[in-house]
Design an enzyme around this catalytic site. Structure first.
Site, PDB file in Angstrom:
ATOM      1  N   THR A  97       0.863  -1.184   0.000  1.00 42.48           N
ATOM      2  CA  THR A  97       0.000   0.000   0.000  1.00 42.48           C
ATOM      3  C   THR A  97       0.898   1.231   0.000  1.00 42.48           C
ATOM      4  O   THR A  97       1.480   1.582   1.022  1.00 42.48           O
ATOM      5  CB  THR A  97      -0.906  -0.002   1.239  1.00 42.48           C
ATOM      6  OG1 THR A  97      -1.750  -1.148   1.179  1.00 42.48           O
ATOM      7  CG2 THR A  97      -1.771   1.249   1.283  1.00 42.48           C
ATOM      8  N   LYS A 173      -6.721   1.498  -3.595  1.00 45.33           N
ATOM      9  CA  LYS A 173      -6.371   0.835  -2.339  1.00 45.33           C
ATOM     10  C   LYS A 173      -6.441   1.828  -1.168  1.00 45.33           C
ATOM     11  O   LYS A 173      -6.998   1.535  -0.104  1.00 45.33           O
ATOM     12  CB  LYS A 173      -4.963   0.237  -2.446  1.00 45.33           C
ATOM     13  CG  LYS A 173      -4.357  -0.266  -1.157  1.00 45.33           C
ATOM     14  CD  LYS A 173      -5.126  -1.435  -0.543  1.00 45.33           C
ATOM     15  CE  LYS A 173      -4.549  -1.808   0.816  1.00 45.33           C
ATOM     16  NZ  LYS A 173      -5.425  -2.700   1.567  1.00 45.33           N
ATOM     17  N   LYS A 242      -0.207   5.187   8.959  1.00 43.40           N
ATOM     18  CA  LYS A 242       0.494   5.357   7.678  1.00 43.40           C
ATOM     19  C   LYS A 242      -0.521   5.545   6.554  1.00 43.40           C
ATOM     20  O   LYS A 242      -0.383   6.438   5.712  1.00 43.40           O
ATOM     21  CB  LYS A 242       1.361   4.122   7.383  1.00 43.40           C
ATOM     22  CG  LYS A 242       2.207   4.267   6.123  1.00 43.40           C
ATOM     23  CD  LYS A 242       2.564   2.924   5.515  1.00 43.40           C
ATOM     24  CE  LYS A 242       1.373   2.291   4.795  1.00 43.40           C
ATOM     25  NZ  LYS A 242       1.721   1.134   3.941  1.00 43.40           N
TER      26      LYS A 242
END
Lengths: 295, 295, 295, 295
Positions: A97, A173, A242
């Site tokens: 990701t 994503k 994150k």
């Protein structure tokens, strides 16, 4: 005779993916920073490698499943990075990701090196990976996608194509992780409010998870949040943060004000600032809201 | 011989519910502020009434499906309100989306009058009501719920019991509307961000609606928001704003900080302040986000 | 005989600062990307330079007043950057609004080159600079601060010392710009709400600016926002957005959730996303709020 | 011979105001819920009353300084309310911080009773009241304002006229409290972020309080927030929350989205939900932010 694939990154998600590939008959050249993780794999089906470059040697495909943009970039362009050895025309299947601009930067570097980069981030928790039930989002050149598909299908429920622009799958994503996080926040707010009115959180969560919101996200996280049961940890708050930071970055890059993304970011940041690293991201939302509500 | 039920409120939701009851064999004593709406019903199965009090005369059950707390309160306690005539031991089945404290206040008044109040708000759009596919949330005394169930089942996919506390079903209903609104906001933010990165909104919405978010809310509203198609209007921004205001009220009453609820409230308020009343609530979210993002 | 100082950056703020130094008797070696800006200065007191390196040659001090971190970094470390020529023991007085980690990175590079970096961002609009009324915040080594003070005092109302840690003055500067932006948002919200209740915005702004909030920020920006008069442009929305982005970055780096900073960031982002670049930052707040309120 | 005025409400603010009026030569007919508070006043200058009605008997002016809308309404229209006895043409000087629609409702009731209501909320903490340094905002009919002015001037630094519309002064008062609360939140965020970068909070607060933000709000609350010293309590979190709720109500009534008001509301709500009632409102902001930041 088995086909050999490079494989880098035996984290919570990487390990079951590697096992799926082995089960499908591939031989893996594996590199992982923590060597002991490699011992979990069937040793007859793998070759241990001492660097990304070694894992990328003489293969047509190399798969990476890494924690963030910086680690992936280093794995590609570092002194012992895969660009040093990856053969001409080989394909880097990148499942991490990461930000779309990182994907595009790496795709350019691969192109210059005469090989290809395929964005292929996946949706699913470790148990979904183990069950070959991931949703894999891909974007990149048509022939690269075509070539990588049989490999991706060994570990996916479905492979969804988001076009030629290499960063698109990463945008999807990150959007999805944003929506998952927003779902946790909304449930935490709603169920806590209900609790404070004397309504059973669990019954409310079950009702919504079986009716209007009968989707996996609301069933699994809904149960955790309703029952305030945040263990075992599936995905850490730091990884969630994150992702939340990536969403903010994308909000800025694309000039899209995203107020929900700000709330989410701060919710995770509070948990991290308070030192509760290692907690499941559902706890950051669930406990964040109940703490603020004094329950 | 048919059982007669009082029925007040032939709005978008009330009308199909009334039809379901007629189809199930009930005779209705109907009151509606706008008389012409009554003409839509099978005239052989109804008696037109000139006031709530008239509709409540000599029945064991009276159903109300009204726009907000104030209208419902007036319908119950007004000079020609149902309390004036509702027989002893009769049951008021109250389907409106209202605050739990209003429900409790009305339940007390009914109790003093020797009859009962049943909170029974419903989830579902008009077409779901027409298809007898509503989810009906109920809370109140056990014997009252038991008695009302056969009537509710004529128009519901499922009747879910949230306990004895009369306001609980209202808390659940308001929580649900909050979660629906939060879902629209999150999709609007995510799909707009994706669009600005050059990813097709429709494909993204379809992907999430078929996978992680394969629940009705994400499919139907997801499609509307992705395609920026906000007509025909199913539920107005003003009604959505009424719900958002109820959420804020509940947040305050229960002392539960709900940051998502604030974002939602303001999103709808912007639309109303700009004079776009009458728009579908999905437009308030969808167009609100795209306007802010300049697309 | 006049002392010579290097000077880079003749923007809205740099130009009056340069003029102050000339008025104080310094000779300037000036570099500016847009050459024509140099013509505004007294030509007998300056030497035109073709590069940052040329401006830094043989001086004991070089002052930079630049737009952002990237431009400043390039000016220091670029092929023709000041590090190429700045003498040993010379001091780089850096007045730009930049991130503290950029300041620390540049300070390290200067140290390696045998000279020094002084963080010295300033508060004040161009007219304050022209009137030598800037507040200059400094941080760095004691002897460097001591040496630079006489120069800074030529253009400042006051020089305030924030200690030895080189990034501290930058943290203060960014905090201040955050507080200015928050002040504009709060006034825009309050005055618009008052207006919608039929209360004169101007009278309200004047009242607060003369009483509880009798500080420069509330007087000047308060008048602009109350009167919806956003011209002439003093500081653009884009520069404001740069600052708002720095605040978010600092919020993340320091793990300090800052919900006001998110609101501010999005307010400016909306204006930019809608293409209203070049507008004064007060307009982003003032018009942002009135637009949302439909007035 | 002394003029007699009715006076109701000996809270933190009411008591010094009453003393000012006594010092100015007025005789007071005093009512207060808690009788002991009356003992603080010079007993030769007052008459103790057993009800609001008694305090309002035979006076030309009655002053109320009460906690909220509900208490004020009860004091006016209750069974022993001032409307029961207030003479024709007398004036009710209402200093409480209440909603403008409450003011308008009470003004109507007074008009029907043949007397008048004057909105006159005040800005200032108890020590400012004691020093006759309040800013008093008034709105209402011209002759009523004219008549009340000499009394108001006994306790004010300045009396500011916001026109004929009776609720306007209340709008201004609530706007001001909103701006004070926003100022505390912004300082808390900025100073905490600075602290986490190793910059001294106190020095930062002092700098801003002496320069760009040299207004009373930033000096006094800035010091408290910088030093994390929230005692003695000057104004409780609950009173602050009442004001924040009024702001939200005005935001809704006027259709003005006010995102800062939402942040403020939630900040105070967290403190209350956690049971920290009685804390100074500066603590709700100051400690709210440092808690979230883990310091």
């Amino acid at each position: 005779m088995k086909t050999t694939i490079g494989f880098i990154g035996l984290g919570n998600l990487g390990t079951p993916i590697a096992k799926n590939l082995i089960a499908a008959g591939y031989h893996l050249q594996v590199y992982n920073r923590t060597l002991s993780k490699i011992d979990e794999l069937d040793q007859t089906s793998i070759t241990k490698c001492g660097s990304p470059a070694e894992a990328a040697k003489s293969v047509n495909f190399i798969i990476t499943v890494l924690a963030n943009d910086a680690v992936l970039r280093q794995t590609v362009v570092g002194d012992e990075g895969i660009l040093k050895t990856l053969p001409l025309n080989a394909i880097h299947i990148s499942m991490s990701t990461i930000a779309p601009d990182t994907a595009e930067e790496l795709a350019d570097l691969h192109k210059q090196a005469g090989n290809s980069y395929l964005a292929s981030p996946v949706f699913g928790r470790p148990d979904a990976a183990a069950a070959k039930m991931l949703w894999t989002c891909i974007s990149g050149e048509a022939e690269v996608k075509e070539a990588a598909k049989p490999i991706l299908e060994c570990t996916s429920r479905e492979v969804i194509d988001f076009g030629e622009k290499v960063g698109s799958a990463n945008v999807v994503k990150i959007s999805g992780n944003f929506m998952i996080q927003a779902s946790m926040e909304m449930m935490a707010e709603a169920y806590t409010m209900a609790e404070k009115f004397g309504v059973d959180r669990g019954i409310v969560a079950e009702f919504f998870g079986n009716t209007l919101f009968n989707a996996p996200i609301f069933k699994s996280y809904g149960k955790a949040i309703a029952e305030k049961k945040y263990e075992p940890v599936g995905f850490t708050t730091e990884l969630g943060y994150k992702d939340a930071s990536l969403v903010l970055k994308l909000s800025q890059q694309s000039k899209t004000p995203m107020p929900f993304a700000n709330i989410i970011h701060n919710r995770l940041l509070v948990t991290i600032a308070k030192g509760r690293t290692g907690a499941d991201w559902a706890e950051a939302f669930g406990k964040g809201v109940t703490d603020d509500a004094g329950v």
